[in-house]
Write an enzyme that holds these catalytic residues in place. Structure first.
Site, PDB file in Angstrom:
ATOM      1  N   SER A 107     -22.873 -47.341-112.147  1.00 16.77           N
ATOM      2  CA  SER A 107     -21.893 -46.385-111.639  1.00 16.77           C
ATOM      3  C   SER A 107     -20.753 -46.151-112.615  1.00 16.77           C
ATOM      4  O   SER A 107     -20.945 -45.638-113.711  1.00 16.77           O
ATOM      5  CB  SER A 107     -21.390 -46.866-110.273  1.00 16.77           C
ATOM      6  OG  SER A 107     -20.576 -45.910-109.659  1.00 16.77           O
ATOM      7  N   ASP A 246     -18.399 -39.548-111.883  1.00 17.31           N
ATOM      8  CA  ASP A 246     -18.528 -40.797-112.630  1.00 17.31           C
ATOM      9  C   ASP A 246     -19.933 -40.896-113.221  1.00 17.31           C
ATOM     10  O   ASP A 246     -20.701 -39.938-113.188  1.00 17.31           O
ATOM     11  CB  ASP A 246     -18.195 -41.995-111.742  1.00 17.31           C
ATOM     12  CG  ASP A 246     -19.174 -42.175-110.594  1.00 17.31           C
ATOM     13  OD1 ASP A 246     -19.844 -41.206-110.225  1.00 17.31           O
ATOM     14  OD2 ASP A 246     -19.257 -43.296-110.057  1.00 17.31           O
ATOM     15  N   ASP A 248     -22.792 -42.165-112.454  1.00 19.69           N
ATOM     16  CA  ASP A 248     -24.004 -41.849-111.691  1.00 19.69           C
ATOM     17  C   ASP A 248     -23.789 -40.683-110.738  1.00 19.69           C
ATOM     18  O   ASP A 248     -24.659 -40.363-109.934  1.00 19.69           O
ATOM     19  CB  ASP A 248     -24.534 -43.080-110.953  1.00 19.69           C
ATOM     20  CG  ASP A 248     -23.653 -43.516-109.790  1.00 19.69           C
ATOM     21  OD1 ASP A 248     -22.442 -43.211-109.817  1.00 19.69           O
ATOM     22  OD2 ASP A 248     -24.165 -44.168-108.871  1.00 19.69           O
ATOM     23  N   ASP A 250     -21.962 -40.012-108.077  1.00 20.04           N
ATOM     24  CA  ASP A 250     -21.757 -40.071-106.627  1.00 20.04           C
ATOM     25  C   ASP A 250     -20.271 -40.132-106.277  1.00 20.04           C
ATOM     26  O   ASP A 250     -19.901 -40.231-105.116  1.00 20.04           O
ATOM     27  CB  ASP A 250     -22.501 -41.249-105.992  1.00 20.04           C
ATOM     28  CG  ASP A 250     -22.020 -42.615-106.459  1.00 20.04           C
ATOM     29  OD1 ASP A 250     -21.149 -42.666-107.363  1.00 20.04           O
ATOM     30  OD2 ASP A 250     -22.511 -43.631-105.942  1.00 20.04           O
TER      31      ASP A 250
END
Length: 451
Positions: A107, A246, A248, A250
């Site tokens: 992430s 960010d 990833d 999400d």
């Protein structure tokens, strides 16, 4: 059974150190695969299948191969989609009717970290009970299926295109983004290809930054966790607004034309306000970290609000319990259950843009009735096993702060679910007092650690 490896958002750590090692991840794939085989009642001769996606970290190649080997040994077919946002894997798992989705990502962390997240067949984070079952199977011997029953692997070549079309489908048909200039920061992460396409195909002029991943630069001074990059891009390009996700994709952050930043609470408020103005029945789930001003503004709109534990999985669980479509965290995880089964930075941005376009408003105008209480968050490194709850000086500092705030603010101490940190948060009407108490409590934690 307590969980040893799974945190609030899958398994995460430094690459090369347990549990983010190739041998462990292969065993994890095998344990997850055998769990799926045991749980799924498929027609005779049909094998379970999973989708594996990843972000742009160089370690993703190694971990992808290890997972693939573990699933294959358990008799599970594997579909590979390469670098795609975490919510894209959730969507494709559901759309392709697969048994699970797996994302290789840490992430918002730096490239030296990585992690593994799982999604169910419905495109939602696995329940704690299933993750606990996978952990229990990690302790069992790894026994490879015979050759005729091994899982097979193949690539999904149109995965990005499918996800782009899905994102666009969540934006109202009667609206477009023509005439709007958007600065878009993709964090050199998983959205670097798909996010620019989504906003461009809806009509916006897109100025992209953070779209040149090299395996080592994900989240490095760019993206939702490095807001100066977004502010700079907006001001230099004279954009109407800015969007940052960010690594990833999400998590979401936005900025207006002046470079003013808008966090998850503010963006979720804009979405909820628009739906309330349209007379839609709704409630909103936040977390223990959600701003008091956000809660009060929703109350003025007549929108019910509840707080869940920190972590988007817990927000989602409460949304489902309440039957409420909206939820999120001030960190930028926003879940619109009427649009997607999980938090999605691109789709959340589209919902904010739809509200702005419908009312011909700026971000600041849409938040005019929202007064955010000053907050101060300090992260203190926390060694494993340190019992901060039992320390009398930390308790005394916390109680003193709560007495002084006298109902006009909050104090929250909580360990991070993804990093070895204790998060000290103080919130209240007086910003100076908030900062004073946050620093006092953080200092008490630091002193306790050296005693």
């Amino acid at each position: 059974m307590s969980r040893k490896y799974f945190g609030t958002d899958g398994i995460r750590g430094r690459v090369g150190e347990l549990p983010i090692t190739p041998d462990f991840v292969m065993r994890l794939g095998y344990a997850a695969g055998t769990t799926l085989v045991a749980r799924e009642a498929l027609p005779s001769g049909e094998r379970p299948a999973v989708l594996i996606g990843k972000d742009t970290r160089v370690s993703g190649y190694m971990l992808e191969a290890a997972l693939e080997a573990g699933f294959s040994a358990a008799g599970v077919d594997v579909m590979l989609c390469g670098p795609l946002p975490t919510p894209a894997v959730a969507y494709l798992t559901r759309a392709l009717r697969l048994q699970a989705g797996v994302v290789i990502s840490a992430s918002h962390n730096a490239y030296a970290d990585n992690g593994i997240k799982f999604f169910s067949a419905g495109g939602k984070k696995l329940p704690d009970a299933v993750e606990t079952e996978i952990e229990a199977r990690l302790g069992q011997p790894m026994v490879c299926m015979d050759s005729a029953r091994l899982g097979r692997a193949r690539r999904i070549n149109d995965a990005a295109g499918r996800y782009i079309e899905f994102c666009k489908s969540t934006f109202p048909n009667e609206l477009d983004l023509r005439g709007m200039k958007i600065a878009l920061d993709c964090a050199h992460g998983a959205a670097y290809q798909v996010a620019p396409a989504v906003f461009h195909e809806l009509g916006a002029e897109v100025v992209s930054v953070g779209v040149s991943p090299n395996g080592l630069n994900i989240n490095d001074g760019v993206g939702a966790t490095a807001p100066d990059s977004l502010k700079r891009a907006v001001l230099e390009s004279r954009a109407d607004l800015g969007i940052a996700v960010d690594g990833d994709a999400d998590r979401l952050l936005m900025a207006d034309a002046q470079g003013n930043l808008f966090d998850g609470d503010q963006l979720l408020y804009i979405i909820a306000r628009q739906r309330a103005l349209r007379g839609m029945a709704l409630g909103v789930v936040g977390t223990l970290m959600s701003n008091l001003g956000f809660e009060h503004a929703l109350s003025r709109l007549g929108v019910p609000f509840e707080r869940a534990r920190v972590g988007d999985r817990y927000v989602l669980e409460m949304q489902e319990e309440r039957g409420w479509p909206l939820g999120g965290e001030n960190s930028g995880h926003i879940i619109c259950l009427d649009k997607h089964s999980t938090g999605d930075g691109i789709i959340a941005a589209l919902q904010v843009l739809a509200a702005l376009r419908s009312n011909n408003e700026t971000l600041s105008e849409a938040c005019a009735d929202l007064f955010m209480y000053p907050q101060r968050l300090i992260n203190v490194a926390l060694p494993a096993g340190f019992d901060w709850l039992a320390d009398p000086d930390i308790g005394a500092a916390t109680e003193a702060a709560e007495r002084d705030l006298d109902g006009r603010g909050r104090v929250l101490l909580r360990p991070s679910g993804t990093e070895p940190l204790l998060r000290v948060m103080v919130e209240g009407e007086d910003g100076d007092r908030v900062a004073l108490w946050a620093e006092a409590i953080a200092a008490a934690v630091g002193q306790a650690l050296v005693r």
